[in-house]
Structures are given as structure tokens and as C-alpha cells.
Design an enzyme around this catalytic site. Structure first.
Site, PDB file in Angstrom:
ATOM      1  N   CYS A  18      43.237  44.255  45.801  1.00 43.96           N
ATOM      2  CA  CYS A  18      42.632  42.913  44.457  1.00 43.96           C
ATOM      3  C   CYS A  18      43.837  43.090  44.014  1.00 43.96           C
ATOM      4  O   CYS A  18      44.889  43.634  43.145  1.00 43.96           O
ATOM      5  CB  CYS A  18      41.586  43.435  44.631  1.00 43.96           C
ATOM      6  SG  CYS A  18      40.088  43.947  45.405  1.00 43.96           S
ATOM      7  N   ASP A  19      43.495  42.308  43.400  1.00 45.81           N
ATOM      8  CA  ASP A  19      44.209  42.039  42.706  1.00 45.81           C
ATOM      9  C   ASP A  19      42.979  42.538  40.209  1.00 45.81           C
ATOM     10  O   ASP A  19      42.032  42.711  41.008  1.00 45.81           O
ATOM     11  CB  ASP A  19      44.509  39.796  42.057  1.00 45.81           C
ATOM     12  CG  ASP A  19      43.403  39.348  41.950  1.00 45.81           C
ATOM     13  OD1 ASP A  19      42.548  39.554  41.591  1.00 45.81           O
ATOM     14  OD2 ASP A  19      43.812  38.020  41.740  1.00 45.81           O
ATOM     15  N   SER A  20      43.778  41.509  39.130  1.00 41.80           N
ATOM     16  CA  SER A  20      43.158  42.688  38.085  1.00 41.80           C
ATOM     17  C   SER A  20      42.343  41.950  37.959  1.00 41.80           C
ATOM     18  O   SER A  20      41.020  42.142  36.981  1.00 41.80           O
ATOM     19  CB  SER A  20      44.406  42.521  37.252  1.00 41.80           C
ATOM     20  OG  SER A  20      44.581  40.431  36.976  1.00 41.80           O
ATOM     21  N   ALA A  21      41.947  40.919  38.640  1.00 38.38           N
ATOM     22  CA  ALA A  21      40.749  40.060  38.658  1.00 38.38           C
ATOM     23  C   ALA A  21      39.324  40.326  39.585  1.00 38.38           C
ATOM     24  O   ALA A  21      37.992  40.537  39.757  1.00 38.38           O
ATOM     25  CB  ALA A  21      40.572  38.043  38.923  1.00 38.38           C
ATOM     26  N   VAL A  23      38.983  40.161  42.757  1.00 38.81           N
ATOM     27  CA  VAL A  23      39.183  39.530  44.389  1.00 38.81           C
ATOM     28  C   VAL A  23      40.590  40.281  44.590  1.00 38.81           C
ATOM     29  O   VAL A  23      41.835  40.062  44.646  1.00 38.81           O
ATOM     30  CB  VAL A  23      38.597  38.472  43.736  1.00 38.81           C
ATOM     31  CG1 VAL A  23      37.502  37.741  42.979  1.00 38.81           C
ATOM     32  CG2 VAL A  23      40.281  37.497  42.465  1.00 38.81           C
TER      33      VAL A  23
END
Length: 150
Positions: A18-21, A23
């Protein structure tokens, strides 16, 4: 063995996916699509090295470069999600095949991927027919039934 054994796989979304968001990072969908068909051919019974050879051990005469790929996100895929990955391979012509991947979460399609491979002779880089064992996997996968499920 039933087609579902090699066409319907499982995946859990991990922190590193996942990324920092929170997702999945976009490139992982295509990575997972490719990993799903790699796993599928192994479960079906095609030795991994026959399709993805280790050139330090033996030189294969066939390679399968990707000539087209795309991914569509239909809903967020987050850390901890369990996904069902359904794949649907089909032959396009004598030297091209496509693998569609459908990512299902809680019964809903949340993403889909498409990868098209071309069968090439490694030395000449000319198009060649798909190997028999790959054709058998595609035929046994009964793509019309698999697509109806998605």
C-alpha cells in the site's frame, strides 16, 4: 482437478503493498495479475521453469514478453483486505494470449487487470506458436465459464 483449483486464487493485502493513503499502490495490481497466472500454471501442472526458465541452468527457445497491459480500479483495496483473484486466460491467435484477472472483495469486483503476452523465439525474436502445454492450460481453463462468474 477442477478449473477453480487453478483459476480462483487468494491474496491478502499487506502493509508493503500500500501507499501512504492505505490503499494498494497502483503497480501492484499488474504485479498480482502476473503472479496469479504464474501460480495458476504451476497448480495446473506446468513446471514453472518451462514457462519462466532460469537461463543460467538451461536456455529456453521461447520467451513471452508482455505487449499490452492495463488495470482498472473499481473500489478501494486496503491493508488487510482478503481478495479472491479469478483469472481467465484465452488465446488471441497462434502467438498471442491474454490473461484477465478479476479481484473480488466480499463478493464484489473491486479491480481488474489484463495482460497480453506474445510468444517469441529467443534468438530470432520472430513470433512463434504458443507451446502445446500453454494451449492445453488455456483450453482447460474454459474461459467462458470463468468469465460468467465475475
Amino acid at each position: 482437478m477442477k478449473p477453480a483449483d487453478w483459476l480462483i486464487l487468494q491474496r491478502k493485502v499487506r502493509f508493503g503493498d500500500c501507499d501512504s493513503a492505505g490503499v494498494i499502490h497502483f503497480h501492484n495490481l499488474l504485479k498480482w495479475s502476473h503472479e496469479a497466472w504464474e501460480e495458476s500454471i504451476e497448480i495446473y501442472g506446468i513446471p514453472y521453469k518451462d514457462i519462466f526458465p532460469d537461463f543460467s541452468i538451461r536456455k529456453s527457445q521461447i520467451v513471452f514478453p508482455i505487449v499490452n497491459c492495463e488495470a482498472n480500479f473499481l473500489a478501494p483495496i486496503k491493508i488487510g483486505d482478503f481478495l479472491k483473484v479469478k483469472i481467465a486466460p484465452h488465446k488471441i491467435n497462434t502467438h498471442l494470449f491474454q490473461v484477465n484477472s478479476f479481484f473480488i472483495k466480499n463478493g464484489n469486483k473491486v479491480a481488474e487487470g489484463k495482460i497480453i503476452h506474445c510468444s517469441l523465439d529467443i534468438d530470432s525474436r520472430n513470433k512463434i506458436e504458443l507451446p502445446d502445454q500453454l494451449e492445453r492450460w488455456i483450453e482447460a481453463s474454459n474461459v467462458s465459464t470463468n468469465l460468467k462468474e465475475c
